[in-house]
Design a protein around this motif. Structure first.
Motif, mmCIF file in Angstrom:
data_model
loop_
_atom_site.group_PDB
_atom_site.id
_atom_site.type_symbol
_atom_site.label_atom_id
_atom_site.label_comp_id
_atom_site.label_asym_id
_atom_site.label_seq_id
_atom_site.Cartn_x
_atom_site.Cartn_y
_atom_site.Cartn_z
ATOM 1 N N MET A 143 -23.862 28.242 3.044
ATOM 2 C CA MET A 143 -24.674 28.623 4.198
ATOM 3 C C MET A 143 -23.965 29.659 5.059
ATOM 4 S SD MET A 143 -26.279 24.930 5.301
ATOM 5 C CE MET A 143 -24.656 24.182 5.305
ATOM 6 N N VAL A 221 -26.947 22.720 8.163
ATOM 7 C CA VAL A 221 -28.205 23.090 7.514
ATOM 8 C C VAL A 221 -29.292 23.296 8.563
ATOM 9 C CG1 VAL A 221 -30.035 22.323 5.951
ATOM 10 C CG2 VAL A 221 -27.650 21.872 5.371
ATOM 11 N N LYS A 225 -31.245 26.790 9.420
ATOM 12 C CA LYS A 225 -32.708 26.848 9.345
ATOM 13 C C LYS A 225 -33.303 27.338 10.658
ATOM 14 C CE LYS A 225 -36.842 26.365 7.796
ATOM 15 N NZ LYS A 225 -37.390 27.429 6.925
ATOM 16 N N ILE A 233 -35.300 26.078 2.759
ATOM 17 C CA ILE A 233 -34.251 25.146 2.351
ATOM 18 C C ILE A 233 -34.774 24.305 1.195
ATOM 19 C CG2 ILE A 233 -32.634 23.364 3.069
ATOM 20 C CD1 ILE A 233 -32.282 25.888 4.682
#
Length: 268
Positions: A143, A221, A225, A233
């Motif tokens: 990420m 995460v 996002k 995702i």
């Protein structure tokens, strides 16, 4: 300790299968380093970037799935494979700069890309270095933010003295100097993307990960996002770091091809 070594093997493992013959295979000198790449197929450029301590060989078994629609590039990132070993402190940004120099040498104006782990972190940096270059990209187990200091068990297990626990090292890299440098530099693996930097990343991004990937933080995460403008995702259940491999390969190929073809369909 054995459990930590086993987990690290899952995180860094490679699937090395060679069946294709590249249309071109060469070294290019960029920023004073030799970078090796191979090219397959015809179409829009599609780059595949490997994980840390792996090499372009880890993507060879995927070439036949994409080379009918894309001009596929398998690249040994700085310090890996046939490219020049690390001679300076590891910097994800510097590796991305070397990759950008290679892309410019090859005359590629627009690319699509897939990056696993380290390769995914490189793609986020590349998207910041040249915002107009990447049309769409897939990152697997990455990420853009990761700090080895958060995982002392990895540092303890991943050493030159334990190299025999990682059998792909000998088949992925040209010399023992590569292996020594990779294992030595692992302690310097740290990269961070601020909210502002995430917001500047313009390509459409598919973030793929396994829910058993202990190197991925779900709070991170959620942050990605929230701030990454065009992101999807994809979380696979009961899967570790190499979410695209083994029994998941077929599903990955299907979804990756559909995602990468989005802009083509839009243009039509």
């Amino acid at each position: 300790m054995k459990k930590n070594i086993f987990i690290l093997i899952l995180i860094l493992k490679a699937t090395i299968i060679s069946s294709q013959t590249p249309s071109k295979s060469e070294f290019v000198v960029v920023n004073g380093k030799k970078i090796h790449y191979e090219r397959y197929g015809k179409g829009d450029p599609l780059l595949f970037l490997h994980g840390y301590s792996l090499s372009s060989k880890s993507w060879e078994s995927y070439v036949s799935d994409f080379d009918k629609e894309y001009e596929v590039y398998l690249i040994d990132l700085t310090g890996h494979g046939k490219s020049t070993p690390f001679t300076e402190q590891l910097s994800i940004r510097n590796v991305a700069n070397d990759l950008l120099a290679l892309i410019q040498h090859l005359g590629l104006k627009k690319i699509k890309a897939v990056g696993f782990s380290f390769g995914g972190d490189i793609l986020y940096q590349l998207a910041l270095l040249n915002p107009d270059l990447i049309e769409s990209m897939i990152t697997i187990g990455a990420m853009g933010t990761w700090d080895v200091n958060d995982f002392p068990q990895y540092q303890k297990g991943y050493t030159y003295e334990n190299k025999d626990n990682f059998p792909w090292l000998k088949t992925s890299h040209e010399t023992d100097d590569h292996i020594k440098a990779l294992m030595h530099q692992f302690k310097n693996y740290t990269v961070y993307l601020s909210n502002e930097e995430l917001q500047k990343i313009s390509p459409e991004v598919l973030v793929m990960m396994g829910d058993d990937d202990e190197g991925m933080d779900f709070d991170e995460v959620a942050r990605v996002k929230k701030h990454l403008p065009k992101s999807d995702i994809w979380i696979l259940p009961n899967v570790s770091h190499g979410a695209h491999e083994n029994e998941n390969k077929e599903e990955f190929v299907i979804k990756a091809k559909k995602f990468l073809a989005k802009d083509k369909n839009t243009k039509k």
